[in-house]
Design a protein around this motif. Structure first.
Motif, mmCIF file in Angstrom:
data_model
loop_
_atom_site.group_PDB
_atom_site.id
_atom_site.type_symbol
_atom_site.label_atom_id
_atom_site.label_comp_id
_atom_site.label_asym_id
_atom_site.label_seq_id
_atom_site.Cartn_x
_atom_site.Cartn_y
_atom_site.Cartn_z
ATOM 1 N N UNK A 141 0.926 -1.001 -0.414
ATOM 2 C CA UNK A 141 0.003 -0.114 -0.243
ATOM 3 C C UNK A 141 0.469 1.145 0.304
ATOM 4 N N UNK A 142 1.742 0.926 -0.095
ATOM 5 C CA UNK A 142 2.277 2.873 0.527
ATOM 6 C C UNK A 142 3.142 2.528 -0.959
ATOM 7 N N UNK A 143 3.094 4.792 -0.610
ATOM 8 C CA UNK A 143 3.870 5.247 -2.006
ATOM 9 C C UNK A 143 4.832 4.389 -3.063
ATOM 10 N N UNK A 144 5.701 4.088 -2.175
ATOM 11 C CA UNK A 144 7.520 4.083 -2.705
ATOM 12 C C UNK A 144 7.295 2.335 -2.649
ATOM 13 N N UNK A 145 6.390 1.767 -1.726
ATOM 14 C CA UNK A 145 6.637 0.544 -1.497
ATOM 15 C C UNK A 145 6.124 0.229 -3.827
#
Length: 478
Positions: A141-145
């Motif tokens: 769910x993370x922006x960078x992930x």
């Protein structure tokens, strides 16, 4: 395999690789559709080039029905093995059989054979690619992930493209057919067919066996569980009201049309305008090698600059390099044709280094847009979002082929002739370079307006978690 929750933090390299490697056979099949099919069925098998363009366009229109249908059905599917796996499993044999038909046609294969093989292949693509893309958007769910997930997919995609470029060359050299004068031989296409037959089931097994699916979010009993025409129209309305999705959609339309117009005449341009013949395949190899090398850079720049700004930067650099091509053809080539290949080599390296940005960051952006859609609609419709965008892109990709090939044919271009008129050759240059430049400029201007920043995406994720918690409390109380 039962469903597993997506990890909250880092995603392991092993999981990234197991997910990303599935695009290798998809790239092995997808590259020929873009650049090999017109010269092979037109030059080697003798079909009319304008007819091929029309058939490719007609075949793409079948996705207007199948893409959103499969996307919606995969969102609604609930099995012990997950939502996405059953559809991908169904697509594997379709892909194998149709790829064999397309790449190893019998003697005398004509227009109906080509149309049937491509329609079947596109259906296999839909069964695999739509659930596969949604699955990747839901892994983390993370922006960078999310950049890492799409970055892994892009690295394997480019590796597959390089494989699709190298294997035909090696197959052609092995049977010593380089003197036939054909840029794409039967041996080259057969090698791609057999490679697909081997890789599709192998990579499918790795994906299905070693990558877990997260459970559906905000899965409410009593929600609409149909995929009929009225329900499909109802599903589209929230998408068109979603401002960030509209920006992604319009930018993608321009980019897809530009890429399709360019790719459909690439080999023809190298052969008849640049005059570099089989060296054109080397340039395509250089292009994707540079793309492979550039992928990690765009993963990092997407995190530092913002995904949409990094895409715009890559697009401007790419356009600057691409704009030099007319000067190479009309300035350098008349002076000395030997200058053309090194000049095109330099342009190709710059273009390649930037081309993976949209693939990595564009799909990561769409995953962020899916969060907004889930928050607004109360239903996780990732598959439908990917399928609707994919459907629209395919329509314009088909339109690109259907525009470029008939136009160059109308100007009198014939790939079977050693000499074509100057008007015919200029039409090839226009389709390869000039029209795509205008469309890419429009795509960059549109994506620059994209509003979801890392901070806003994190707020979306917090709001989603809060909504899920409230729904869980409500369910427990009832």
């Amino acid at each position: 395999m039962p469903e597993r929750s997506a990890p909250a933090g880092e995603i392991s390299l092993a999981r990234l690789a197991a997910y990303g490697q599935m695009v290798v056979p998809l790239a092995v099949v997808g590259l020929p559709l873009a650049i090999y099919i017109p010269p092979f069925y037109g030059g080697t098998l003798g079909l009319d080039l304008a007819l091929i363009g029309t058939l490719l366009m007609l075949a793409r229109f079948s996705d207007v029905v199948t893409d959103p249908l499969i996307g919606r059905l995969s969102d609604l599917t609930r099995t012990r093995w997950g939502r996405r796996r059953p559809w991908i499993l169904a697509g594997l044999p379709v892909m194998v059989i149709s790829a064999y038909m397309l790449f190893l046609p019998p003697e005398g294969a004509g227009a109906l054979y080509l149309l049937g093989a491509i329609v079947a292949l596109y259906f296999g693509f839909t069964l695999i690619v739509i659930p596969y893309g949604a699955w990747g958007a839901e892994l983390v769910g993370g922006y960078e992930e999310r950049n890492k997930v799409t970055g892994s997919r892009e690295i394997f995609l480019v590796a597959g493209i390089l494989l699709a470029l190298l294997v035909p060359v090696l197959a052609t050299e092995a049977v010593e057919t380089s003197g036939t004068g054909q840029a794409v031989t039967r041996e080259a296409m057969a090698s791609l067919g057999w490679l697909t037959v081997i890789l599709v089931p192998l990579c499918g097994f790795v994906l299905l066996a070693f990558v877990g699916e997260p459970p559906a979010r905000l899965d409410v009993p009593g929600a609409a569980k149909t995929a009929g025409p009225a329900e499909m129209l109802r599903q589209i309305r929230p998408l068109l009201k979603n401002g960030p999705f509209r920006i992604v959609l319009l930018s993608s339309v321009c980019g897809a049309l530009a890429g399709s117009v360019n790719a459909s005449v690439a080999i023809l341009f190298y052969d008849h305008v640049a005059g570099i013949g089989e060296e054109g395949l080397v340039l395509i190899l250089v292009l994707f090698t540079a793309a492979l090398a550039g992928t990690p850079l765009w993963v990092r720049l997407g995190a530092r600059l913002g995904k949409h700004k990094a895409i715009a930067l890559a697009g401007l650099i790419n356009m600057g390099a691409f704009a030099i091509i007319p000067f190479i053809i009309y300035g350098l080539k008349p002076l000395d044709a030997e200058y053309v290949l090194p000049a095109m080599f330099a342009v190709t390296i710059v273009r390649g280094a930037t081309m993976s940005a949209s693939g990595v960051l564009g799909m990561s952006i769409l995953a962020d847009v899916a969060d907004l859609d889930t928050l607004k609609t109360g239903e996780q419709r990732t598959g439908f979002l990917f399928s609707f965008l994919g459907m629209v892109r395919k329509i314009f990709e088909a339109a690109g082929v259907g525009i470029a090939l008939p136009i160059v044919s109308w100007f009198g271009f014939n790939p079977g002739l050693e000499e074509n008129s100057q008007a015919a050759l200029f039409s090839l240059l226009a389709m390869y370079c000039l029209l795509p430049l205008l469309l890419w400029l429009a795509s960059i201007a549109i994506i620059w307006r994209y509003p979801i920043s890392p901070a806003r995406q994190e707020r979306l994720r917090r709001a989603l978690r809060l909504k899920e918690a409230r729904r869980a409390l409500h369910s427990a109380a009832s």
